[in-house]
Write an enzyme that holds these catalytic residues in place. Structure first.
Site, PDB file in Angstrom:
ATOM      1  CD  GLN A  31      -3.138   2.520   6.854  1.00  0.00           C
ATOM      2  OE1 GLN A  31      -3.724   2.914   7.855  1.00  0.00           O
ATOM      3  NE2 GLN A  31      -3.731   2.446   5.685  1.00  0.00           N
ATOM      4  NE  ARG A  69       0.207   1.195   3.463  1.00  0.00           N
ATOM      5  CZ  ARG A  69       1.144   2.086   3.715  1.00  0.00           C
ATOM      6  NH1 ARG A  69       2.431   1.729   3.743  1.00  0.00           N
ATOM      7  NH2 ARG A  69       0.875   3.373   3.945  1.00  0.00           N
ATOM      8  N   GLY A  70       0.274   2.400  -0.020  1.00  0.00           N
ATOM      9  CA  GLY A  70       1.067   3.622  -0.215  1.00  0.00           C
ATOM     10  C   GLY A  70       1.110   3.880  -1.719  1.00  0.00           C
ATOM     11  CB  ALA A  71       0.193   6.844  -3.743  1.00  0.00           C
ATOM     12  NE  ARG A  83      -6.091   1.009  -1.677  1.00  0.00           N
ATOM     13  CZ  ARG A  83      -5.441   1.524  -0.632  1.00  0.00           C
ATOM     14  NH1 ARG A  83      -4.197   1.149  -0.374  1.00  0.00           N
ATOM     15  NH2 ARG A  83      -6.027   2.402   0.155  1.00  0.00           N
ATOM     16  CG  ASN A  94      -2.163  11.636   2.912  1.00  0.00           C
ATOM     17  OD1 ASN A  94      -1.650  10.741   2.242  1.00  0.00           O
ATOM     18  ND2 ASN A  94      -1.817  11.812   4.177  1.00  0.00           N
ATOM     19  CE  LYS A  95      -5.152   5.755   4.425  1.00  0.00           C
ATOM     20  NZ  LYS A  95      -6.140   4.873   3.757  1.00  0.00           N
ATOM     21  CG  ASP A 131      -2.810   8.222  -1.027  1.00  0.00           C
ATOM     22  OD1 ASP A 131      -2.870   8.806   0.073  1.00  0.00           O
ATOM     23  OD2 ASP A 131      -2.400   7.060  -1.168  1.00  0.00           O
TER      24      ASP A 131
HETATM   25  O1  MRU Z   1      -4.405   3.318   2.302  1.00  0.00           O
HETATM   26  P1  MRU Z   1      -2.905   3.459   2.219  1.00  0.00           P
HETATM   27  O2  MRU Z   1      -2.177   2.831   3.341  1.00  0.00           O
HETATM   28  O3  MRU Z   1      -2.405   3.006   0.865  1.00  0.00           O
HETATM   29  O4  MRU Z   1      -2.687   5.033   2.295  1.00  0.00           O
HETATM   30  C1  MRU Z   1      -1.385   5.547   2.293  1.00  0.00           C
HETATM   31  C2  MRU Z   1      -1.339   7.011   2.447  1.00  0.00           C
HETATM   32  O5  MRU Z   1      -2.346   7.670   2.595  1.00  0.00           O
HETATM   33  C3  MRU Z   1      -0.005   7.674   2.342  1.00  0.00           C
HETATM   34  O6  MRU Z   1       0.029   8.828   3.111  1.00  0.00           O
HETATM   35  C4  MRU Z   1       0.230   8.064   0.881  1.00  0.00           C
HETATM   36  O7  MRU Z   1       0.075   6.963   0.041  1.00  0.00           O
HETATM   37  C5  MRU Z   1       1.538   8.659   0.675  1.00  0.00           C
HETATM   38  S1  MRU Z   1       2.762   7.392   0.619  1.00  0.00           S
HETATM   39  C6  MRU Z   1       4.274   7.973   0.286  1.00  0.00           C
END
Ligand code: MRU
Length: 376
Positions: free
Chosen positions: A201, A53-55, A90, A252-253, A242
């Protein structure tokens, strides 16, 4: 980054050139396990179920997924089907669409027999580029951290949300890259880690990463940030993103927006670490243009953890009959952002176009061409 003395990336190609290996992030921080992905379905599952996970890491995994699909079916139809299948895993992050488009555009002109190997190599190159981008973000962010530390005697308290560390990218991370660089340079940094419900996370991944690197940190519940800021206990916020629009609206999250509001109310600088593949040049208004992923309500109704005997399990935290809603991301409008930390340097909220003029021009060109195609 290192895990028990061994250098790891979050994804790497297997020696046979026909598969990749990832760290299963659903097991962290309790168990360190790696998983081999050898098909389109394996990679799509890893993204959907959030083993990765993470963009930026989702983008890298998607690129490899396309290559693995082409080993099985390198036809034009095979390429387009795999692309669509991966894109649906996603919907919110920009990097997945960007990486799939990059790989597809490179292999489409090739004879089908050459596509899979070329795609696999390109996915590897994208991973290397991601590492270089994040290292550069770390360098520019380091200057910002250094300046903040110079203004304040004693330790510098930085708040971050979710996980935008090396686990969310191929290596280094985005929001955490400046923190690692500052810590390595001897600057006394301490990180407030938002736990980041529902999937935690922050508590699971950011705390684990920082701990492995020896960075002092404290996990807080998501609702504590405003309280800390009111008492002057946060010097700086750095978060990831993201998808960020050309006008600087940050997706973002979930929970990022309320942190930005609290930061604004308390005069705490709020910075967003932003690799250029995360910028969506095609849109400006984040609220109306960015699709917000809604995940399974069970992630809100249950919490994962480790029991005393070491078993990983989930427990219910809501009454079984209560409905739950699981919005995974939110939008922080550009006016709440102090600045962006990109691989090309720092940018004001409305300054992305000046830092990346060629990307903005390419998007404009694409828009004009597609308008021309659609006019009667
Ligand atoms: O749902 P996730 O865990 O994929 O979300 C991740 C985030 O929101 C991060 O802040 C974002 O992807 C930036 S990662 C360098």
């Amino acid at each position: 980054m290192k895990v028990d003395g061994t250098a790891y990336r979050s994804i790497w190609s297997e020696a046979d050139g026909r598969a990749v290996r990832i760290i299963d992030q659903t097991c962290l921080p309790h168990r360190f396990e790696t998983v081999r992905l050898e098909s389109l379905e394996d990679t799509a599952h890893a993204i959907r179920a959030m083993l990765v996970r993470g963009a930026p890491l989702i983008g890298a995994t998607g690129a490899y997924g396309l290559a693995l699909a082409l080993f099985r079916d390198p036809s034009d139809a095979g390429l387009e089907d795999a692309w669509r299948f991966l894109l649906a895993t996603r919907p919110t992050g920009a990097n997945l669409a960007w990486a799939l488009e990059d790989v597809a555009a490179r292999v489409r002109p090739l004879p089908p027999a050459e596509r899979a190997t070329a795609a696999f190599q390109r996915a590897g190159a994208l991973c290397d580029e991601d590492v270089a981008i994040n290292y550069a973000i770390g360098g520019h962010g380091l200057e910002l951290v250094r300046a903040a530390a110079a203004r304040k005697p004693g330790r510098l308290d930085i708040l971050t949300h979710c996980n935008a560390g090396w686990l969310a990218t191929v290596d280094w991370g985005t929001a955490l890259a400046p923190i690692y660089r500052a810590h390595d340079d001897g600057i006394e940094v301490h990180v407030w880690v938002d736990e980041t419900r529902p999937r935690n996370q922050g508590a699971h991944l950011t705390a684990w990463e920082l701990g492995r690197h020896g960075v002092p940190h404290t996990v807080i519940v998501d609702n504590a940030a405003g309280h800390l800021m009111q008492r002057g206990l946060v010097d700086l916020c750095i978060v990831g993103t993201d998808r960020t629009t050309a006008a600087g609206d940050v997706c973002n999250k979930i929970g990022t927006y309320t942190k930005a509001l609290a930061a604004h109310d308390n005069g705490v600088p709020f910075h967003v670490a932003l690799p250029s593949p995360t910028i969506d040049w095609t849109v400006s208004d984040g609220l109306t243009s960015i699709p917000i992923e809604e995940r399974d309500p069970s992630e809100v109704q249950r919490v994962w953890g480790r029991t005393e005997d070491g078993t990983l399990t989930s427990v219910a935290v809501t009454p079984p009959s209560s409905a739950a809603a699981n919005y995974a991301f939110d939008i922080t409008p550009a006016w709440l952002v102090t600045g962006f930390i990109t691989e090309r340097g720092l940018a004001a909220p409305d300054g992305l176009g000046r830092l990346f003029p060629e990307y903005q021009a390419a998007a404009e060109q694409k828009r004009t061409t597609s308008h021309a195609h659609h006019s009667p």
